[in-house]
Design a protein around this motif. Structure first.
Motif, mmCIF file in Angstrom:
data_model
loop_
_atom_site.group_PDB
_atom_site.id
_atom_site.type_symbol
_atom_site.label_atom_id
_atom_site.label_comp_id
_atom_site.label_asym_id
_atom_site.label_seq_id
_atom_site.Cartn_x
_atom_site.Cartn_y
_atom_site.Cartn_z
ATOM 1 N N ALA B 173 1.818 124.736 123.828
ATOM 2 C CA ALA B 173 0.851 125.594 123.135
ATOM 3 C C ALA B 173 1.438 126.112 121.820
ATOM 4 C CB ALA B 173 0.443 126.755 124.036
ATOM 5 N N SER B 174 2.694 126.551 121.861
ATOM 6 C CA SER B 174 3.342 127.023 120.636
ATOM 7 C C SER B 174 3.392 125.911 119.600
ATOM 8 C CB SER B 174 4.776 127.478 120.917
ATOM 9 O OG SER B 174 4.803 128.413 121.941
ATOM 10 N N LEU B 176 1.427 123.623 119.135
ATOM 11 C CA LEU B 176 0.100 123.390 118.557
ATOM 12 C C LEU B 176 -0.318 124.510 117.609
ATOM 13 C CD1 LEU B 176 -1.751 122.056 121.710
ATOM 14 C CD2 LEU B 176 -1.432 120.801 119.583
ATOM 15 N N GLY B 177 0.543 125.524 117.485
ATOM 16 C CA GLY B 177 0.242 126.618 116.573
ATOM 17 C C GLY B 177 -0.475 127.782 117.229
ATOM 18 N N MET B 178 -0.485 127.819 118.562
ATOM 19 C CA MET B 178 -1.145 128.936 119.234
ATOM 20 C C MET B 178 -0.189 130.134 119.267
ATOM 21 S SD MET B 178 -2.951 126.720 122.296
ATOM 22 C CE MET B 178 -3.961 128.012 123.000
ATOM 23 N N THR B 179 -0.735 131.340 119.024
ATOM 24 C CA THR B 179 0.099 132.541 119.085
ATOM 25 C C THR B 179 0.345 132.901 120.551
ATOM 26 O OG1 THR B 179 -1.864 133.929 119.057
ATOM 27 C CG2 THR B 179 -0.829 133.455 116.936
ATOM 28 N N LEU B 182 -2.784 134.176 122.378
ATOM 29 C CA LEU B 182 -3.735 133.101 122.647
ATOM 30 C C LEU B 182 -3.213 132.207 123.770
ATOM 31 C CD1 LEU B 182 -6.399 131.852 121.676
ATOM 32 C CD2 LEU B 182 -5.099 130.467 120.061
#
Ligand SMILES: Nc1ncnc2c1ncn2[C@@H]1O[C@H](COP(=O)(O)OP(=O)(O)OP(=O)(O)O)[C@@H](O)[C@H]1O
Ligand SMILES: [Mg+2]
Lengths: 253, 291
Positions: B173-174, B176-179, B182
């Motif tokens: 997830a990280s 992929l740019g997810m905070t 999120l």
């Protein structure tokens, strides 16, 4: 032309263990760099530094001309905030050895999640693009399947589509075929070969020497946190200059 | 092969005979007056208590779940202050009896704080002010006590759920740019649900019964209402049975609900959806030996 990735004396420590001990390299846009090396040599750690999943302890690391995880203004360097780091990461795709698909989402849901939630792409658009990507990796008919219903090779191809959905300018592959049964390796390598052919900049950690020779523009042999040898894959695989490279290749070939 | 089952049959018959004998003697001794039970089971006073029990249990449980998520995330935070505050909360509320906590909210707080005042700090602007006794009704005290206590238990359950999710998920997830927020909401918590839901169902079932403690601080839930009735007509046992029947109904419905929710959250984990209760019963029946 600015390099897509540039590393200058990159060091990384875990407590007292020095994992990267001065890595220098450059990856040009459109280039495919293959990294090989024995277990524990720091290959994964280096990839993880490139998208700031790990912080480097010393040296400099740039992606597309910008410092990774930091902002330079004048001669001072500021650490980026979480949101900014996340935005930078979104421009770099990563594919993992164990796929790491989201098991509670179908293939298409895996692919559209980040475009929708991170980039704010409307559902309809994201779904159309996602389906096209799944088609590109040959899995359009599996778009409603959950990861547990897919073979390893299929899961890895979904993972590639998921990374591509963010339209990255750089793709990092960490041993993408190591967890696969031998008969499933080919389909994943085919997808990667296609991607390289389309001009994607790629850094690939792998033990697939055939892929390295055929697709790689540059081959790096890492051992014990340093780059031991670097050059054209054909040359290194045929006649390694360093003893350590020769020893490693004799074990894996 | 069949011989082995003789012991099983014999013990079943003995147990059933014992149960029949108990029920029979209870009825004969007029221990249970079913006419009285029937009369009060659906009386408006009892139904009001039932409603109060449901409202209190649902509100306290939902608030407890929210508190649990917050304190679990704090506990797992890299910030030492956050994690220490959360540890203290969990330690305190798990370590004291919930009945004591209820007395504390209902009787203790109004003694110490005479007014409840919400003001903007460092100014003289008052947004809301009321005598504490007006604010701290029996319902409010019961709600606060049960919710805060439940939050401590839920924090540990949610924490176990979060820890159970593979680290590779957060990493993907990280990448992929997810905070982190999120990632928690979209990736970690939905997967943690598989681990969180079964004990949460048990917590809710237990909460349905624990609300009866609120009768001790005069809150008119099921047990209190039953008590109100038998203090005037002295039908103690039938009214306790009326209350017990309602508790059994509530907990049974909750168990069934729990089963279906668990099944829903197992989605994607199995190649085929889990079987329903009915399918499972059918299967067990097919498996058991012919008589
Ligand atoms: N988070 C961490 N904390 C402590 N040590 C770590 C951590 N991550 C990696 N290491 C150590 O760093 C060294 C290099 O690890 P890394 O995963 O980069 O090696 P690798 O070259 O990718 O090996 P492999 O081929 O087995 O994947 C190993 O000794 C590993 O134990
Ligand atoms: Mg590795």
């Amino acid at each position: 032309m600015t390099a897509m990735v540039k590393a200058e004396a990159v060091h990384k420590r875990f407590a007292r263990l020095e994992v990267l001990r001065g890595i220098n390299l450059e990856v040009e846009p459109g280039e495919v760099m293959v990294i090989i090396g024995p277990s524990g040599s720091g290959k994964s750690t280096f990839l993880r530094c490139i998208n700031h999943l790990e912080k480097i302890n010393a040296g400099r690391l740039w992606v597309d001309g910008e410092l990774v995880g930091y902002r330079q203004s004048g001669d001072k360097i500021y650490e980026l905030r979480e949101r900014e780091v996340a935005r930078k990461r979104a421009e770099i795709g990563m594919v993992f050895q164990h796929f790491n698909l989201f098991p509670h989402m179908t293939a298409i849901e895996n692919v559209v999640e980040a475009p929708m939630r991170v980039k704010g792409t409307p559902r309809q658009r994201a779904a159309e693009d996602g389906l096209e990507l799944l088609e590109r990796v040959g899995l359009a008919d599996k778009c409603r399947a959950y990861p547990s219903q897919l073979s390893g090779g299929q899961q890895q191809r979904v993972a590639i589509a998921r990374a591509l959905a963010m339209e990255p300018k750089l793709m990092l592959f960490d041993e993408p075929t190591s967890a696969l049964d031998p008969e499933l390796v080919g389909e994943v390598l085919d997808a990667m070969r296609q991607l390289a052919h389309d001009g994607m900049t790629m850094i690939v950690v792998t033990h697939e020497m055939g892929f390295a020779r055929e697709v790689g523009d540059d081959l790096v042999f890492m051992d014990d946190g340093v780059i031991v040898e670097q050059g054209a894959p054909r040359d290194i695989l045929a006649s390694p200059r360093e003893v350590r490279t020769r020893e490693f290749l004799s074990k894996v070939l | 092969m069949q011989v082995r089952h003789w012991g099983r049959w014999l013990s079943a018959i003995v147990v059933l005979a014992l149960v029949a004998w108990l029920v029979e003697s209870a009825v004969r001794a007029h221990f249970i007056d079913f006419a009285v039970v029937r009369k009060y089971q659906f009386s408006s006073l009892i139904l009001k208590g039932l409603q109060a029990t449901i409202v209190l249990a649902v509100l306290a449980q939902m608030t407890g779940i929210v508190l649990g998520v917050v304190f679990a995330v704090m506990r797992l935070s890299k910030n030492p202050v956050m994690s220490a505050v959360s540890s203290f909360y969990i330690w305190f509320f798990r370590g004291t009896p919930v009945l004591v906590q209820l007395f504390f909210w209902y009787n203790g707080v109004p003694l110490v704080f005479h007014r409840l005042t919400i003001a903007i700090p460092f100014t003289h602007v008052t947004l809301y002010s009321t005598p504490m006794t007006t604010f701290m009704t029996a319902f409010m005290a019961a709600f606060l006590g049960l919710a805060l206590n439940e939050g401590a238990y839920m924090a540990e359950i949610v924490r176990a759920g979060i820890i159970s999710v593979d680290e590779g998920q957060v990493e993907a997830a990280s990448a992929l740019g997810m905070t982190s927020m999120l990632t928690l909401r979209r990736i970690v918590l939905p997967q943690a649900m598989r681990v969180i839901i079964p004990p949460t169902g048990n917590e809710f079932i237990s909460m349905l019964k624990t609300t009866s403690l609120a009768s001790a601080i005069t809150y008119g839930e099921l047990l209190r209402r039953a008590g109100d009735v038998y203090s005037t007509n002295f039908e103690v046992v039938p009214l306790l049975i009326v209350a017990s029947i309602w508790y059994l109904v509530l907990t049974s419905v909750a168990s069934i609900g729990q089963y279906y929710i668990e099944r829903r959250f197992a989605r994607g984990r199995m190649r085929s959806p889990a079987e329903t209760a009915l399918q499972r019963v059918m299967k067990v029946m097919q498996r058991s030996p012919r008589l």
